[in-house]
Design a protein around this motif. Structure first.
Motif, PDB file in Angstrom:
ATOM      1  N   SER A 279      82.683-166.639 -14.497  1.00  0.00           N
ATOM      2  CA  SER A 279      84.083-166.791 -14.098  1.00  0.00           C
ATOM      3  C   SER A 279      84.193-168.036 -13.230  1.00  0.00           C
ATOM      4  N   GLY A 280      85.370-168.286 -12.735  1.00  0.00           N
ATOM      5  CA  GLY A 280      85.540-169.367 -11.768  1.00  0.00           C
ATOM      6  C   GLY A 280      86.077-170.663 -12.316  1.00  0.00           C
ATOM      7  N   TRP A 281      86.291-170.738 -13.619  1.00  0.00           N
ATOM      8  CA  TRP A 281      86.750-172.015 -14.149  1.00  0.00           C
ATOM      9  C   TRP A 281      88.102-172.460 -13.590  1.00  0.00           C
ATOM     10  N   PRO A 282      89.012-171.548 -13.202  1.00  0.00           N
ATOM     11  CA  PRO A 282      90.290-172.039 -12.682  1.00  0.00           C
ATOM     12  C   PRO A 282      90.166-172.867 -11.392  1.00  0.00           C
ATOM     13  N   THR A 283      89.054-172.717 -10.689  1.00  0.00           N
ATOM     14  CA  THR A 283      88.866-173.480  -9.453  1.00  0.00           C
ATOM     15  C   THR A 283      87.751-174.525  -9.580  1.00  0.00           C
ATOM     16  N   ALA A 284      87.235-174.697 -10.782  1.00  0.00           N
ATOM     17  CA  ALA A 284      86.139-175.658 -10.980  1.00  0.00           C
ATOM     18  C   ALA A 284      86.680-177.085 -10.977  1.00  0.00           C
ATOM     19  N   SER A 285      85.829-178.000 -10.544  1.00  0.00           N
ATOM     20  CA  SER A 285      86.213-179.414 -10.542  1.00  0.00           C
ATOM     21  C   SER A 285      86.204-179.962 -11.963  1.00  0.00           C
ATOM     22  N   SER A 286      86.959-181.036 -12.158  1.00  0.00           N
ATOM     23  CA  SER A 286      86.963-181.679 -13.475  1.00  0.00           C
ATOM     24  C   SER A 286      85.584-182.236 -13.796  1.00  0.00           C
ATOM     25  N   ALA A 287      84.851-182.688 -12.775  1.00  0.00           N
ATOM     26  CA  ALA A 287      83.498-183.207 -13.001  1.00  0.00           C
ATOM     27  C   ALA A 287      82.588-182.105 -13.534  1.00  0.00           C
ATOM     28  N   ASN A 288      82.651-180.924 -12.938  1.00  0.00           N
ATOM     29  CA  ASN A 288      81.810-179.817 -13.387  1.00  0.00           C
ATOM     30  C   ASN A 288      82.168-179.393 -14.809  1.00  0.00           C
ATOM     31  N   LEU A 289      83.454-179.231 -15.089  1.00  0.00           N
ATOM     32  CA  LEU A 289      83.866-178.812 -16.425  1.00  0.00           C
ATOM     33  C   LEU A 289      83.544-179.882 -17.464  1.00  0.00           C
ATOM     34  N   THR A 290      83.692-181.151 -17.100  1.00  0.00           N
ATOM     35  CA  THR A 290      83.340-182.235 -18.026  1.00  0.00           C
ATOM     36  C   THR A 290      81.850-182.218 -18.317  1.00  0.00           C
TER      37      THR A 290
ATOM     38  N   MET B 209      89.844-175.287 -20.567  1.00  0.00           N
ATOM     39  CA  MET B 209      89.785-175.083 -19.111  1.00  0.00           C
ATOM     40  C   MET B 209      90.319-176.304 -18.380  1.00  0.00           C
ATOM     41  N   LEU B 210      89.876-177.479 -18.808  1.00  0.00           N
ATOM     42  CA  LEU B 210      90.380-178.712 -18.193  1.00  0.00           C
ATOM     43  C   LEU B 210      91.900-178.803 -18.358  1.00  0.00           C
ATOM     44  N   HIS B 211      92.364-178.542 -19.543  1.00  0.00           N
ATOM     45  CA  HIS B 211      93.800-178.617 -19.834  1.00  0.00           C
ATOM     46  C   HIS B 211      94.586-177.646 -18.965  1.00  0.00           C
ATOM     47  N   GLN B 212      94.142-176.410 -18.905  1.00  0.00           N
ATOM     48  CA  GLN B 212      94.862-175.391 -18.150  1.00  0.00           C
ATOM     49  C   GLN B 212      94.824-175.652 -16.641  1.00  0.00           C
ATOM     50  N   ASN B 213      93.793-176.349 -16.191  1.00  0.00           N
ATOM     51  CA  ASN B 213      93.702-176.709 -14.774  1.00  0.00           C
ATOM     52  C   ASN B 213      94.500-177.975 -14.465  1.00  0.00           C
ATOM     53  N   GLY B 214      95.090-178.583 -15.478  1.00  0.00           N
ATOM     54  CA  GLY B 214      95.827-179.826 -15.270  1.00  0.00           C
ATOM     55  C   GLY B 214      94.906-181.000 -14.990  1.00  0.00           C
ATOM     56  N   GLN B 215      93.676-180.899 -15.460  1.00  0.00           N
ATOM     57  CA  GLN B 215      92.668-181.924 -15.212  1.00  0.00           C
ATOM     58  C   GLN B 215      92.435-182.755 -16.470  1.00  0.00           C
ATOM     59  N   SER B 216      91.821-183.895 -16.266  1.00  0.00           N
ATOM     60  CA  SER B 216      91.394-184.752 -17.367  1.00  0.00           C
ATOM     61  C   SER B 216      89.878-184.756 -17.420  1.00  0.00           C
ATOM     62  N   VAL B 217      89.349-185.227 -18.535  1.00  0.00           N
ATOM     63  CA  VAL B 217      87.909-185.412 -18.640  1.00  0.00           C
ATOM     64  C   VAL B 217      87.499-186.418 -17.569  1.00  0.00           C
ATOM     65  N   ASP B 218      86.463-186.101 -16.831  1.00  0.00           N
ATOM     66  CA  ASP B 218      85.990-186.965 -15.746  1.00  0.00           C
ATOM     67  C   ASP B 218      85.240-188.155 -16.340  1.00  0.00           C
ATOM     68  N   LYS B 219      85.814-189.331 -16.190  1.00  0.00           N
ATOM     69  CA  LYS B 219      85.245-190.530 -16.809  1.00  0.00           C
ATOM     70  C   LYS B 219      83.891-190.908 -16.217  1.00  0.00           C
TER      71      LYS B 219
END
Length: 90
Positions: free
Chosen positions: A35-46, A67-77
């Motif tokens: 669990s925990g993806w809603p609070t994960a950083s974009s770097a971690n999810l990427t 997960m990135l999309h739902q968190n409003g995050q982008s792929v961490d470049k």
């Protein structure tokens, strides 16, 4: 009264089937205590997305993209650049 029934497009059928596969994977992961993806950083999810690209399962990749999309995050470049560098250095 005549009602028109719209044909379901093959794209919609494919998306629905893929979403069902994504949901099944997410449920299996929850059952393992993940669990925990809603609070994960974009770097971690990427990082996890890229890691799962190498493993070859498109459903896992899609779940991390979701997960990135739902968190409003982008792929961490920066993570992607580091991955590319590690591949080039291999």
């Amino acid at each position: 009264m005549s009602e028109k029934i719209a044909a379901v497009h093959s794209d919609d059928i494919a998306v629905d089937g893929f979403a069902a596969a994504m949901k099944a994977k997410m449920a299996a992961s929850r059952a393992k205590g993940r669990s925990g993806w809603p609070t994960a950083s974009s770097a971690n999810l990427t990082y996890l997305l890229v890691e799962h690209l190498e493993k070859g399962d498109p459903v896992d990749v899609a779940n991390f993209a979701m997960m990135l999309h739902q968190n409003g995050q982008s792929v961490d470049k920066i993570v992607v650049q580091a991955y590319r560098k590690s591949i080039a250095d291999s």
